[in-house]
Design a protein around this motif. Structure first.
Motif: not given
Length: 290
Positions: A137, A140-141, A144-146, A148-150, A152-153, A220
């Protein structure tokens, strides 16, 4: 012929010490000779009786001593048995009760309408997996792309929200879950072995993910540099190793009488879930409530 004045042993006339007790005889013999010159011969001394042997301890004393020693052993053994029994009870309470705490926590999360999917993951995953997911996690932050991560979560959190909405539609807003454990059966060694094999499959899955980050990989929505990819890969590699070497010592099949009651309706059902002890930690396995 003469006799030892100390022990009465018969000695040669010219002996200067007693061969039995070692007493020197020169002075005493000279004194005795002088005495014979001035006095009448004294009667020959009667040999002193040999010292009586020390009396053997009475049999009753020996038995009493033996019994006393055995009593100590019996008392110590009995105390040890009591200690072991107490420890067994404590261990059973602590370790066998661990899975019950997990079930109670699960119901508590549901009744509090907890939507964070990770809170449920903590109950159904080994601690080393939970730790690895936290590391992923953070990566990812970081890489990764913020958005896209949000997304997914957020999708995972929506799963729980859908569950709660379904309960509200069926039972009303103030629904509540309660349960009672009705039966517990220990999972056989054969089934535990099969479950451990499934953990090895999970290990292979994470190994495949690690291989994906060999080079030029996306994480991400963002392309990673070789250094970044290696960092992500390491987390998945370690996770795969830990799943492969995980120890499954015990498991139970737990039958629950589950009740959901709300203002509009109520329902009862029998639910069977499986719990496993992985690396000393109880986790909820197959048959989760939803």
């Amino acid at each position: 012929m003469k006799y030892c004045p100390n022990c009465g042993a018969q000695l040669a006339d010219d002996a200067t010490f007693c061969g039995e007790c070692g007493t020197k005889l020169e002075e005493k013999t000279a004194a005795s000779t002088a005495a014979t010159d001035t006095a009448a011969p004294a009667p020959e001394p009667t040999p002193a009786p040999a010292p009586a042997p020390a009396p053997a301890p009475a049999k009753s004393n020996g038995i009493a001593a033996a019994l006393k020693g055995k009593s100590k052993i019996i008392i110590i053994a009995a105390a040890a048995v009591v200690v072991i029994a107490v420890l067994a009870v404590l261990l059973t309470t602590v370790f066998a009760g661990g899975y019950k705490k997990q079930i109670k926590k699960m119901v508590s999360l549901m009744n509090s309408r907890e939507k964070d999917y990770n809170e449920y993951v903590k109950l159904s995953s080994p601690s080393f997996d939970v730790k690895a997911q936290d590391e992923i996690k953070e990566l990812a932050k970081k890489y990764g792309d913020k958005d896209e991560y949000e997304d997914t979560m957020g999708y995972l959190d929506e799963i729980m929200e859908d569950v709660y909405d379904g309960f509200e539609d069926d039972y009303g807003k103030n629904w509540k879950v309660s349960y009672k454990i009705t039966d517990v059966d220990e999972i056989s060694n054969k089934d535990l072995k099969a479950y451990k094999e499934s953990l090895k499959d999970t290990a292979e899955s994470y190994k495949s993910q690690a291989d994906y980050y060999e080079e030029d990989a996306y994480f991400y929505g963002e392309e990673l540099s070789k250094k970044e990819a290696k960092e992500v890969k390491t987390v998945y590699q370690e996770l795969a190793k830990k799943y492969k070497s995980a120890e499954v010592k015990k498991g139970y099949e737990v039958e629950l009488e589950l009740k959901i009651k709300g203002k509009d309706d109520e329902d009862e059902d029998e639910v069977t879930i499986k719990v496993y002890k992985i690396n000393g930690q109880w986790i909820l396995g197959d048959g989760l409530f939803w």
